[in-house]
Design a protein around this motif. Structure first.
Motif, PDB file in Angstrom:
ATOM      1  N   TRP A  14       0.846  -1.192   0.000  1.00  0.00           N
ATOM      2  CA  TRP A  14       0.000   0.000   0.000  1.00  0.00           C
ATOM      3  C   TRP A  14       0.881   1.242   0.000  1.00  0.00           C
ATOM      4  O   TRP A  14       1.930   1.281   0.650  1.00  0.00           O
ATOM      5  CB  TRP A  14      -0.903   0.020   1.230  1.00  0.00           C
ATOM      6  CG  TRP A  14      -1.908  -1.094   1.243  1.00  0.00           C
ATOM      7  CD1 TRP A  14      -2.118  -2.026   0.263  1.00  0.00           C
ATOM      8  CD2 TRP A  14      -2.829  -1.399   2.294  1.00  0.00           C
ATOM      9  NE1 TRP A  14      -3.120  -2.886   0.637  1.00  0.00           N
ATOM     10  CE2 TRP A  14      -3.577  -2.540   1.880  1.00  0.00           C
ATOM     11  CE3 TRP A  14      -3.098  -0.843   3.523  1.00  0.00           C
ATOM     12  CZ2 TRP A  14      -4.579  -3.107   2.668  1.00  0.00           C
ATOM     13  CZ3 TRP A  14      -4.094  -1.408   4.324  1.00  0.00           C
ATOM     14  CH2 TRP A  14      -4.827  -2.521   3.891  1.00  0.00           C
ATOM     15  N   GLY A  15       0.416   2.246  -0.714  1.00  0.00           N
ATOM     16  CA  GLY A  15       1.151   3.507  -0.773  1.00  0.00           C
ATOM     17  C   GLY A  15       0.547   4.539   0.163  1.00  0.00           C
ATOM     18  O   GLY A  15      -0.217   4.214   1.074  1.00  0.00           O
ATOM     19  N   ARG A  16       0.885   5.775  -0.092  1.00  0.00           N
ATOM     20  CA  ARG A  16       0.332   6.861   0.709  1.00  0.00           C
ATOM     21  C   ARG A  16      -1.149   7.020   0.415  1.00  0.00           C
ATOM     22  O   ARG A  16      -1.648   6.595  -0.618  1.00  0.00           O
ATOM     23  CB  ARG A  16       1.053   8.177   0.391  1.00  0.00           C
ATOM     24  CG  ARG A  16       2.497   8.165   0.825  1.00  0.00           C
ATOM     25  CD  ARG A  16       3.044   9.566   0.921  1.00  0.00           C
ATOM     26  NE  ARG A  16       2.483  10.250   2.081  1.00  0.00           N
ATOM     27  CZ  ARG A  16       2.957  11.378   2.573  1.00  0.00           C
ATOM     28  NH1 ARG A  16       3.997  11.967   2.008  1.00  0.00           N
ATOM     29  NH2 ARG A  16       2.403  11.958   3.625  1.00  0.00           N
ATOM     30  N   VAL A  17      -1.821   7.665   1.332  1.00  0.00           N
ATOM     31  CA  VAL A  17      -3.239   7.955   1.142  1.00  0.00           C
ATOM     32  C   VAL A  17      -3.377   8.863  -0.075  1.00  0.00           C
ATOM     33  O   VAL A  17      -2.649   9.852  -0.217  1.00  0.00           O
ATOM     34  CB  VAL A  17      -3.817   8.659   2.388  1.00  0.00           C
ATOM     35  CG1 VAL A  17      -5.260   9.055   2.151  1.00  0.00           C
ATOM     36  CG2 VAL A  17      -3.675   7.759   3.602  1.00  0.00           C
ATOM     37  N   MET A  18      -4.283   8.502  -0.978  1.00  0.00           N
ATOM     38  CA  MET A  18      -4.513   9.322  -2.171  1.00  0.00           C
ATOM     39  C   MET A  18      -5.689  10.257  -1.921  1.00  0.00           C
ATOM     40  O   MET A  18      -6.707   9.844  -1.371  1.00  0.00           O
ATOM     41  CB  MET A  18      -4.787   8.437  -3.383  1.00  0.00           C
ATOM     42  CG  MET A  18      -3.587   7.636  -3.832  1.00  0.00           C
ATOM     43  SD  MET A  18      -3.947   6.590  -5.260  1.00  0.00           S
ATOM     44  CE  MET A  18      -4.307   7.837  -6.502  1.00  0.00           C
TER      45      MET A  18
END
Length: 199
Positions: A70-74
């Motif tokens: 998972w990446g940063r909150v979009m």
């Protein structure tokens, strides 16, 4: 009258010459050099394998499955215009970090991360996993945020934690000259390796 005509001709000639030099020749030279020496970057840093485009290294994609990093909150919003076309825009949140709404939002994200990563080796969730970047489309996360997810990724993908660690190392961008910037991990590249698209 002749003097005025001469000035007008010189002015028009100068405009045409500068348009040709700055608008056509300069652009052609810079574009040509970019294509020769920095082709991938000049064309948007798109990851393409066997003719299929998977995304841009410079723009985040949202991954929500447990088998993915998972990446940063979009922070992306979409709306439909009068012609029925869907348009999207991104940006930072308008919520103040001191506000109750922001605090509750972060707490929800923390609970979600904790629930998805019960075997994480640290109780301290890296900040970039629960906060949005200024652009809302940051493609990278910190090494700490990537490593926090290792137990889940290993379990969900039938791999060892050491194998996941090696993938993270392969997708890490190091500091320039060892001192400038931060070490970051490209989320899209990690997930494409996990899917077997990249090696």
């Amino acid at each position: 009258m002749k003097k005025e005509n001469g000035i007008l001709i010189k002015a028009v000639t100068m405009v045409l010459a500068m348009t040709l030099i700055c608008g056509v020749l300069y652009t052609a030279v810079v574009t040509g050099l970019a294509q020769i020496f920095f082709s991938k970057k000049a064309n948007g840093s798109v990851i393409e394998v066997n003719g299929k485009k998977y995304g841009c290294e410079l723009l985040a994609q949202e991954f929500t499955g447990d088998e993915y990093m998972w990446g940063r909150v979009m922070n992306v919003s979409a709306f439909t215009d009068q012609n029925g076309n869907t348009k999207m825009y991104s940006g930072p949140s308008n919520l103040s970090p001191k506000s109750q709404d922001y605090k509750e939002l972060v707490e929800q994200r923390v609970k979600r991360i904790q629930a998805a990563n019960p075997d994480a080796k640290s109780d301290q969730i890296p900040e970039d996993l629960v906060t949005c970047s200024g652009s809302g489309l940051d493609p990278d996360i910190s090494i700490a945020a990537a490593r926090y997810q290792i137990p889940r990724l290993a379990k969900e993908n039938g791999m060892t934690e050491n194998e996941i660690e090696k993938i993270i190392d392969k997708c890490t961008t190091h500091k320039i000259l060892g001192i400038f910037g931060e070490e970051t991990v490209n989320v899209l590249k990690v997930n494409l390796i996990l899917q077997g698209v990249l090696s």
